[in-house]
Design a protein around this motif. Sequence first.
Motif, PDB file in Angstrom:
ATOM      1  N   GLN A  25      -5.447  10.615   5.290  1.00 47.55           N
ATOM      2  CA  GLN A  25      -4.486  10.720   6.078  1.00 47.55           C
ATOM      3  C   GLN A  25      -3.125  10.589   5.311  1.00 47.55           C
ATOM      4  O   GLN A  25      -1.806  11.009   5.372  1.00 47.55           O
ATOM      5  N   ASP A  26      -3.105   9.814   3.825  1.00 48.72           N
ATOM      6  CA  ASP A  26      -2.187   9.750   3.115  1.00 48.72           C
ATOM      7  C   ASP A  26      -1.676  10.821   2.454  1.00 48.72           C
ATOM      8  O   ASP A  26      -2.286  11.346   1.656  1.00 48.72           O
ATOM      9  N   MET A  27      -0.248  10.899   2.283  1.00 53.52           N
ATOM     10  CA  MET A  27       0.355  12.192   1.855  1.00 53.52           C
ATOM     11  C   MET A  27       1.629  11.935   0.784  1.00 53.52           C
ATOM     12  O   MET A  27       1.796  11.998  -0.401  1.00 53.52           O
ATOM     13  N   LEU A  28       2.444  11.132   1.394  1.00 54.17           N
ATOM     14  CA  LEU A  28       3.623  10.826   0.818  1.00 54.17           C
ATOM     15  C   LEU A  28       3.709   9.248   0.351  1.00 54.17           C
ATOM     16  O   LEU A  28       3.287   8.502   1.014  1.00 54.17           O
ATOM     17  N   TYR A  29       4.089   8.986  -0.804  1.00 51.80           N
ATOM     18  CA  TYR A  29       3.987   7.495  -1.379  1.00 51.80           C
ATOM     19  C   TYR A  29       5.264   7.312  -1.987  1.00 51.80           C
ATOM     20  O   TYR A  29       5.963   8.415  -2.486  1.00 51.80           O
ATOM     21  N   ALA A  30       5.606   6.091  -2.058  1.00 50.70           N
ATOM     22  CA  ALA A  30       6.702   5.697  -3.041  1.00 50.70           C
ATOM     23  C   ALA A  30       6.252   4.482  -3.911  1.00 50.70           C
ATOM     24  O   ALA A  30       5.136   3.812  -3.569  1.00 50.70           O
ATOM     25  N   ILE A  31       6.598   4.635  -5.189  1.00 52.71           N
ATOM     26  CA  ILE A  31       6.373   3.579  -6.077  1.00 52.71           C
ATOM     27  C   ILE A  31       7.609   2.947  -6.625  1.00 52.71           C
ATOM     28  O   ILE A  31       8.631   3.300  -7.029  1.00 52.71           O
ATOM     29  N   PHE A  32       7.402   1.367  -6.484  1.00 54.48           N
ATOM     30  CA  PHE A  32       8.655   0.686  -7.130  1.00 54.48           C
ATOM     31  C   PHE A  32       8.535   1.090  -8.407  1.00 54.48           C
ATOM     32  O   PHE A  32       7.721   0.877  -9.252  1.00 54.48           O
ATOM     33  N   ASP A  33       9.916   1.273  -9.073  1.00 51.45           N
ATOM     34  CA  ASP A  33       9.962   1.670 -10.357  1.00 51.45           C
ATOM     35  C   ASP A  33      10.310   0.544 -11.434  1.00 51.45           C
ATOM     36  O   ASP A  33      10.778   0.829 -12.506  1.00 51.45           O
ATOM     37  N   GLN A  34      10.133  -0.734 -10.903  1.00 57.86           N
ATOM     38  CA  GLN A  34      10.153  -1.810 -12.167  1.00 57.86           C
ATOM     39  C   GLN A  34       8.719  -2.710 -12.027  1.00 57.86           C
ATOM     40  O   GLN A  34       8.002  -2.160 -10.733  1.00 57.86           O
ATOM     41  N   VAL A  35       8.344  -3.283 -13.072  1.00 60.17           N
ATOM     42  CA  VAL A  35       6.927  -4.036 -13.019  1.00 60.17           C
ATOM     43  C   VAL A  35       7.462  -5.487 -12.467  1.00 60.17           C
ATOM     44  O   VAL A  35       8.392  -5.941 -13.032  1.00 60.17           O
ATOM     45  N   ILE A  36       6.649  -5.994 -11.632  1.00 62.59           N
ATOM     46  CA  ILE A  36       6.824  -7.336 -11.207  1.00 62.59           C
ATOM     47  C   ILE A  36       5.861  -8.138 -12.159  1.00 62.59           C
ATOM     48  O   ILE A  36       4.875  -8.143 -12.401  1.00 62.59           O
TER      49      ILE A  36
END
Lengths: 208, 218
Positions: free
Chosen positions: B45-56
């Motif tokens: 069911q997953d289509m749309l994603y966001a990725i945090f643009d810095q590394v923790i």
Amino acid sequence: MKKILILLSILAFTFHDAVSQDAGDVETNGMLAFNYAISTGFGSTSDYIDNVSFRGFNFDYRRRLSSNVSAGVLIGWTHFYQKLDRDLYTAPDNPNVAVNAVQTRVLSSIPISLQGHYYFTQNSGIDPYVGFGMGAYRIEYEKWWGAIQDRDDQWKFGLNLQAGTTVPITKDYLGFNFALVYHWIPYTYNEVDGISYLNLNLGLYLNF
Amino acid sequence: MKRIAIFGLLIGVVASCAPDPARDLTAEETDLIITRKSETHDYSQDMLYAIFDQVIELEDDTIKLSDTDLDRSIIDQIRANMADYGYTESLDSLGNPDTTDPNLDIVLLVAKFTQTEGAAAVQGGYWQGYPGYWNPWYQGYPGSGWYNPGYTALYQYESGSVIIDMFDWAKRNEEILFPIWEGGLRGILTGNAESGNSRVLNAVDQAFRQSPYLNKNQ
């Protein structure tokens, strides 16, 4: 390897002198063989490591009880080692975890076994024999996921069957020993369910 | 008895000549790429994603954000893999990650462990760096004996490791939030610098390659 052979030779002659004095040189009824062992596993042992082992040796000490029966002790070391190419594995305790790793697999067996032998001829030249042994086996299992080690050590009761022959070089003193020794140890850990392997023993023996 | 002792001693001497597997590995060969999928999540069911643009970055007891060239390369490599697998990234008009889209399905976070001693850094167990998430998986790692009690566990992410976590956005308000997918690149930042970047990026690719259930194109 050369150093090991030199070491074994020195020990052989030291040991021979010591035992000869103990026995008072009454008669030749003891034998000590030093064997280099090439080994191959069977069943789950070969599933775990299918490399042939070229790291192995053993000492086989025997004392004649009669002209065609001896009792003795076998002490040895067989070392299986295999480094596998990078591959994907399922974690052994979690089917949802996949691990891509270079695995190195190690299996060592150290038997300390009481032996009995039957000789088909009676000390005359080439002397074929069969043998049976049972005793304690130290099993050391290692599986390396990259540099992460999964290790298990156990002492187990194990059995072995032998068939071989002695071939004299000098009368009553020194000769070659050739034997096949099949070992079975009911060791279980991870994917190893019972250890079985065959030693091809190539050695020298001393009578004293 | 003395004879047996002599034999035993000699076996010990020769046995010590056996190769040491740990010394028989290049830095790259020590890398582990460990992925974990959810037992319950329906990935289809997953289509749309966001990725945090810095590394923790977890450095001992401190948690901070890191934005080096390599960090950006890792994030871009994840984006490339997500695109290959058929996902669409949620971005705002400025090209920044957008979590306001109501159709957002999943969020990805990347963490790296630096200068940690043993597993101490992960004992904090959570970070506040991005939308208030915390990752309870890390709490379980140190000494939890995930793999083999008494021995070093596969899941102790020591210094030099990178972890990619995928969360179900619909569950963002749950008190304990488990990742629906995790890719652990263990030890990937250690070793020689020359092979560093390609090694890390190859490991990112491998994490996705060994997780075909994420692929929308199948």
